[in-house]
Design a protein around this motif. Structure first.
Motif, short mmCIF file in Angstrom:
data_model
loop_
_atom_site.label_atom_id
_atom_site.label_comp_id
_atom_site.label_asym_id
_atom_site.label_seq_id
_atom_site.Cartn_x
_atom_site.Cartn_y
_atom_site.Cartn_z
N HIS A 40 0.81 -1.22 0.00
CA HIS A 40 0.00 0.00 0.00
C HIS A 40 0.84 1.27 0.00
O HIS A 40 0.30 2.37 -0.11
CB HIS A 40 -0.94 0.01 1.21
N LEU A 41 2.17 1.13 0.13
CA LEU A 41 3.02 2.32 0.10
C LEU A 41 2.98 2.97 -1.28
O LEU A 41 2.98 2.28 -2.31
CB LEU A 41 4.47 1.94 0.43
N ASP A 66 4.39 11.62 3.04
CA ASP A 66 3.22 12.16 3.73
C ASP A 66 2.87 11.32 4.95
O ASP A 66 3.55 10.32 5.25
CB ASP A 66 2.01 12.27 2.78
N TYR A 67 1.81 11.72 5.65
CA TYR A 67 1.42 11.06 6.89
C TYR A 67 1.06 9.59 6.65
O TYR A 67 1.43 8.71 7.43
CB TYR A 67 0.23 11.80 7.51
N PHE A 68 0.33 9.32 5.58
CA PHE A 68 -0.08 7.95 5.26
C PHE A 68 1.13 7.02 5.13
O PHE A 68 1.21 5.98 5.79
CB PHE A 68 -0.89 7.96 3.96
N ASN A 69 2.09 7.41 4.31
CA ASN A 69 3.27 6.57 4.11
C ASN A 69 4.15 6.50 5.35
O ASN A 69 4.73 5.45 5.66
CB ASN A 69 4.07 7.09 2.91
N ALA A 70 4.25 7.61 6.09
CA ALA A 70 5.05 7.61 7.32
C ALA A 70 4.47 6.65 8.35
O ALA A 70 5.21 5.92 9.03
CB ALA A 70 5.13 9.02 7.89
N GLN A 71 3.15 6.63 8.46
CA GLN A 71 2.50 5.71 9.40
C GLN A 71 2.74 4.25 9.00
O GLN A 71 3.02 3.40 9.85
CB GLN A 71 1.00 6.00 9.46
N LEU A 72 2.63 3.97 7.71
CA LEU A 72 2.85 2.59 7.26
C LEU A 72 4.30 2.16 7.45
O LEU A 72 4.57 1.03 7.87
CB LEU A 72 2.43 2.44 5.79
N ARG A 73 5.23 3.06 7.14
CA ARG A 73 6.65 2.72 7.34
C ARG A 73 6.95 2.49 8.82
O ARG A 73 7.73 1.58 9.16
CB ARG A 73 7.54 3.84 6.78
N HIS A 74 6.33 3.28 9.68
CA HIS A 74 6.52 3.10 11.11
C HIS A 74 5.98 1.73 11.56
O HIS A 74 6.61 1.03 12.36
CB HIS A 74 5.81 4.22 11.87
#
Length: 301
Positions: A274-275, A280-288
């Protein structure tokens, strides 16, 4: 910083007259339009009777007292229209009973924060709270707790009676300090369906970082509950919502919640799929989340 406006007019208008004016002339997303409304805001503040009249009106219908108030005892709702609402905010001093019983955090004292909307405020009663004002660029932050932010101290000011302040959404930060005695401000507040999708932050001033996200957004909570207790249809509906929604907090929460339903060996691949590559916030949250899962896998080895 929040813009100080000091109109000198002494005329008086009613709450109804101000609301009618705001409906016809004020664009809540336009800074100049809000500045132009300052004399009318001052004229409402000059009316020393309207707030008592409004309180009396609410007390008469006590069984339905403040039905549209989602803030609690610190706020008295004064009226609502399509693009804005009016409220009175009560600011106890450190010597007042409500402050001693509830603590400063209940009134947002000593909690530096921005707003994800514009609003106009006039000091109505008492000496008014003090604020340390800072500025930052909302568009230059991703929104992750702990993220470094370029905060710039501007000045300290007080919302005394008759002063009008324009608080600019996504720009002004204030660190509120209790007034010397009980005070009241009157606010003209932007109201929009977009607001839950725009992050509002509490800041760590000492370290110049985002402390936490503080605006209400039910999407992430609903996604978590739905993934835990829902059935296959629920999860499909969640997946469809994740494709449609423009709210990055909800979107990332849906992906993470759906991943919890998968076997451990599939979770990271699912999230990685989903990356989008954006910063942005969406990708930062998923990477975290991927990092946390990798740490967990390592600890199990």
């Amino acid at each position: 910083m929040a813009i100080e406006l000091r109109p000198q007019n002494t005329n008086v208008i009613s709450l109804e007259e101000f609301i009618e004016y705001a409906e016809e002339h004020v664009d809540m997303r336009d800074e100049q339009s809000l500045k132009d409304a300052a004399p009318m805001m001052k004229a409402l503040g000059n009316n020393r009777d309207f707030l008592a009249d409004k309180i009396n009106e609410e007390l008469v219908k006590l069984a339905n007292f403040q039905e549209d108030n989602h803030y609690g005892a610190q706020v008295l709702m004064l009226g609502r229209c399509k693009k804005f609402f009016m409220r009175a905010c009560f600011w106890p001093s450190a010597q007042d009973k409500s402050y001693k019983e509830s603590g400063p955090e209940s009134f947002f004292y000593y909690l530096p924060h921005d707003h994800n909307f514009n609003f106009l405020s006039v000091g109505y009663y008492g000496p008014g709270y003090k604020s340390e004002y800072y500025e930052y660029d909302h568009d230059k932050v991703i929104g992750m707790p702990g993220e470094k932010v370029d905060l710039r101290y501007i000045r300290t000011s007080q919302l005394e009676q008759g002063k009008v302040m324009l608080y600019r959404g996504k720009k002004d930060i204030h660190y509120q300090i209790p007034p010397e005695s009980f005070s009241i401000s009157i606010n003209l507040m932007e109201d929009s369906l977009d607001l839950p999708r725009i992050n509002q932050y509490r800041f760590d001033l000492e370290n110049k970082r985002i402390h936490s996200l503080i605006n209400r957004n039910s999407g992430p909570v609903l996604a978590d509950i739905a993934a835990k207790v829902g059935n296959d249809n629920t999860r499909q509906l969640l997946s469809d919502l994740g494709q449609r929604t423009t709210c990055l907090r909800t979107k990332s929460a849906i992906v993470k919640s759906l991943a919890t339903r998968l076997p451990q060996s599939q979770k990271i691949d699912f999230i990685e799929s989903h990356l989008t590559g954006k910063n942005d916030y969406f990708n930062a949250q998923l990477r975290h989340q991927i990092s946390e899962l990798q740490v967990r896998e390592t600890s199990l080895c």
